[in-house]
Design a protein around this motif. Structure first.
Motif, PDB file in Angstrom:
ATOM      1  N   ALA A  50      58.866  47.733  20.219  1.00 24.41           N
ATOM      2  CA  ALA A  50      58.188  49.008  19.959  1.00 24.41           C
ATOM      3  C   ALA A  50      57.109  48.698  19.121  1.00 24.41           C
ATOM      4  O   ALA A  50      55.975  49.529  19.213  1.00 24.41           O
ATOM      5  CB  ALA A  50      58.984  50.178  19.420  1.00 24.41           C
ATOM      6  N   GLU A  51      57.134  47.775  18.198  1.00 23.15           N
ATOM      7  CA  GLU A  51      55.822  47.411  17.105  1.00 23.15           C
ATOM      8  C   GLU A  51      54.908  46.561  17.993  1.00 23.15           C
ATOM      9  O   GLU A  51      53.975  46.066  17.155  1.00 23.15           O
ATOM     10  CB  GLU A  51      56.475  46.975  15.787  1.00 23.15           C
ATOM     11  CG  GLU A  51      57.309  48.197  15.238  1.00 23.15           C
ATOM     12  CD  GLU A  51      57.769  47.808  13.916  1.00 23.15           C
ATOM     13  OE1 GLU A  51      57.836  46.625  13.416  1.00 23.15           O
ATOM     14  OE2 GLU A  51      58.639  48.425  13.320  1.00 23.15           O
ATOM     15  N   VAL A  52      55.148  46.057  19.075  1.00 26.24           N
ATOM     16  CA  VAL A  52      54.186  45.296  19.710  1.00 26.24           C
ATOM     17  C   VAL A  52      52.865  45.699  19.752  1.00 26.24           C
ATOM     18  O   VAL A  52      52.638  46.804  19.950  1.00 26.24           O
ATOM     19  CB  VAL A  52      54.618  44.826  21.267  1.00 26.24           C
ATOM     20  CG1 VAL A  52      54.371  46.048  21.981  1.00 26.24           C
ATOM     21  CG2 VAL A  52      53.924  43.583  21.611  1.00 26.24           C
ATOM     22  N   ASP A  53      51.766  44.871  19.398  1.00 27.11           N
ATOM     23  CA  ASP A  53      50.339  44.921  19.822  1.00 27.11           C
ATOM     24  C   ASP A  53      50.137  45.750  21.122  1.00 27.11           C
ATOM     25  O   ASP A  53      50.008  44.711  21.804  1.00 27.11           O
ATOM     26  CB  ASP A  53      49.590  43.878  19.437  1.00 27.11           C
ATOM     27  CG  ASP A  53      48.133  44.164  19.616  1.00 27.11           C
ATOM     28  OD1 ASP A  53      47.557  45.007  19.749  1.00 27.11           O
ATOM     29  OD2 ASP A  53      47.300  42.923  19.731  1.00 27.11           O
ATOM     30  N   ARG A  54      50.075  46.704  21.326  1.00 26.57           N
ATOM     31  CA  ARG A  54      49.724  47.320  22.411  1.00 26.57           C
ATOM     32  C   ARG A  54      48.514  46.835  23.368  1.00 26.57           C
ATOM     33  O   ARG A  54      48.303  46.587  24.517  1.00 26.57           O
ATOM     34  CB  ARG A  54      49.729  48.993  22.661  1.00 26.57           C
ATOM     35  CG  ARG A  54      50.983  49.317  22.655  1.00 26.57           C
ATOM     36  CD  ARG A  54      50.974  50.825  22.273  1.00 26.57           C
ATOM     37  NE  ARG A  54      52.391  51.543  22.447  1.00 26.57           N
ATOM     38  CZ  ARG A  54      53.638  51.159  21.955  1.00 26.57           C
ATOM     39  NH1 ARG A  54      53.815  50.215  21.279  1.00 26.57           N
ATOM     40  NH2 ARG A  54      54.672  52.106  22.554  1.00 26.57           N
ATOM     41  N   ALA A  55      47.198  46.716  22.703  1.00 24.87           N
ATOM     42  CA  ALA A  55      46.287  46.124  23.076  1.00 24.87           C
ATOM     43  C   ALA A  55      46.498  44.508  23.589  1.00 24.87           C
ATOM     44  O   ALA A  55      46.098  44.255  24.792  1.00 24.87           O
ATOM     45  CB  ALA A  55      45.109  46.224  22.299  1.00 24.87           C
ATOM     46  N   GLY A  56      47.130  43.858  22.902  1.00 27.63           N
ATOM     47  CA  GLY A  56      47.650  42.422  23.361  1.00 27.63           C
ATOM     48  C   GLY A  56      48.355  42.401  24.410  1.00 27.63           C
ATOM     49  O   GLY A  56      48.322  41.627  25.422  1.00 27.63           O
ATOM     50  N   LEU A  57      49.400  43.458  24.519  1.00 31.32           N
ATOM     51  CA  LEU A  57      50.174  43.567  25.510  1.00 31.32           C
ATOM     52  C   LEU A  57      49.434  43.861  26.832  1.00 31.32           C
ATOM     53  O   LEU A  57      49.895  43.155  27.819  1.00 31.32           O
ATOM     54  CB  LEU A  57      51.196  44.552  25.240  1.00 31.32           C
ATOM     55  CG  LEU A  57      52.297  44.809  26.462  1.00 31.32           C
ATOM     56  CD1 LEU A  57      53.093  43.619  26.892  1.00 31.32           C
ATOM     57  CD2 LEU A  57      53.310  45.929  26.232  1.00 31.32           C
ATOM     58  N   ARG A  58      48.589  44.659  26.811  1.00 34.28           N
ATOM     59  CA  ARG A  58      47.852  45.065  27.838  1.00 34.28           C
ATOM     60  C   ARG A  58      47.074  43.720  28.615  1.00 34.28           C
ATOM     61  O   ARG A  58      47.136  43.668  29.674  1.00 34.28           O
ATOM     62  CB  ARG A  58      46.732  46.256  27.716  1.00 34.28           C
ATOM     63  CG  ARG A  58      47.448  47.577  27.602  1.00 34.28           C
ATOM     64  CD  ARG A  58      46.128  48.542  27.492  1.00 34.28           C
ATOM     65  NE  ARG A  58      46.870  49.798  27.293  1.00 34.28           N
ATOM     66  CZ  ARG A  58      47.059  50.367  26.132  1.00 34.28           C
ATOM     67  NH1 ARG A  58      46.770  49.993  25.074  1.00 34.28           N
ATOM     68  NH2 ARG A  58      47.362  51.388  26.368  1.00 34.28           N
ATOM     69  N   ARG A  59      46.209  43.030  27.575  1.00 39.87           N
ATOM     70  CA  ARG A  59      45.762  41.850  28.051  1.00 39.87           C
ATOM     71  C   ARG A  59      46.531  40.770  28.420  1.00 39.87           C
ATOM     72  O   ARG A  59      46.055  40.267  29.615  1.00 39.87           O
ATOM     73  CB  ARG A  59      44.936  41.228  26.666  1.00 39.87           C
ATOM     74  CG  ARG A  59      43.600  42.208  26.379  1.00 39.87           C
ATOM     75  CD  ARG A  59      42.964  41.327  25.117  1.00 39.87           C
ATOM     76  NE  ARG A  59      43.518  41.162  24.042  1.00 39.87           N
ATOM     77  CZ  ARG A  59      43.732  41.865  23.191  1.00 39.87           C
ATOM     78  NH1 ARG A  59      43.192  43.023  23.140  1.00 39.87           N
ATOM     79  NH2 ARG A  59      44.422  41.338  22.126  1.00 39.87           N
ATOM     80  N   ALA A  60      47.738  40.768  27.965  1.00 45.91           N
ATOM     81  CA  ALA A  60      48.729  39.355  28.558  1.00 45.91           C
ATOM     82  C   ALA A  60      49.150  39.838  29.996  1.00 45.91           C
ATOM     83  O   ALA A  60      49.220  39.223  30.874  1.00 45.91           O
ATOM     84  CB  ALA A  60      49.636  39.433  27.666  1.00 45.91           C
TER      85      ALA A  60
END
Length: 74
Positions: A50-60
């Motif tokens: 839940a604490e994952v970097d959402r912007a980084g997740l989107r890019r990945a």
């Protein structure tokens, strides 16, 4: 943090399942934790996801989707 196979499976699904990505990214932290727990994660694993970097997740996720698209061509 030691993780189990459910954690790895959830992450793999999160990176490849666009419907799950949309739901996960639109949820607040509590909703993301619920999604993780319902996927069989421990409370600690669910909080970490839940604490994952959402912007980084989107890019990945976008990068993986592009790679899958290229791989399927040819």
């Amino acid at each position: 943090m030691k993780t189990g196979p459910e954690f790895e499976a959830f992450l793999a699904r999160l990176y490849t399942d666009e419907a799950l990505q949309r739901v996960f990214l639109e949820e607040d932290m509590a909703g993301a934790i619920r999604a993780g727990v319902s996927a069989g994660l421990t409370a600690e694993e669910a909080r970490a996801v839940a604490e994952v970097d959402r912007a980084g997740l989107r890019r990945a996720c976008e990068s993986l989707a592009r790679k899958r698209g290229r791989r399927g061509v040819g």
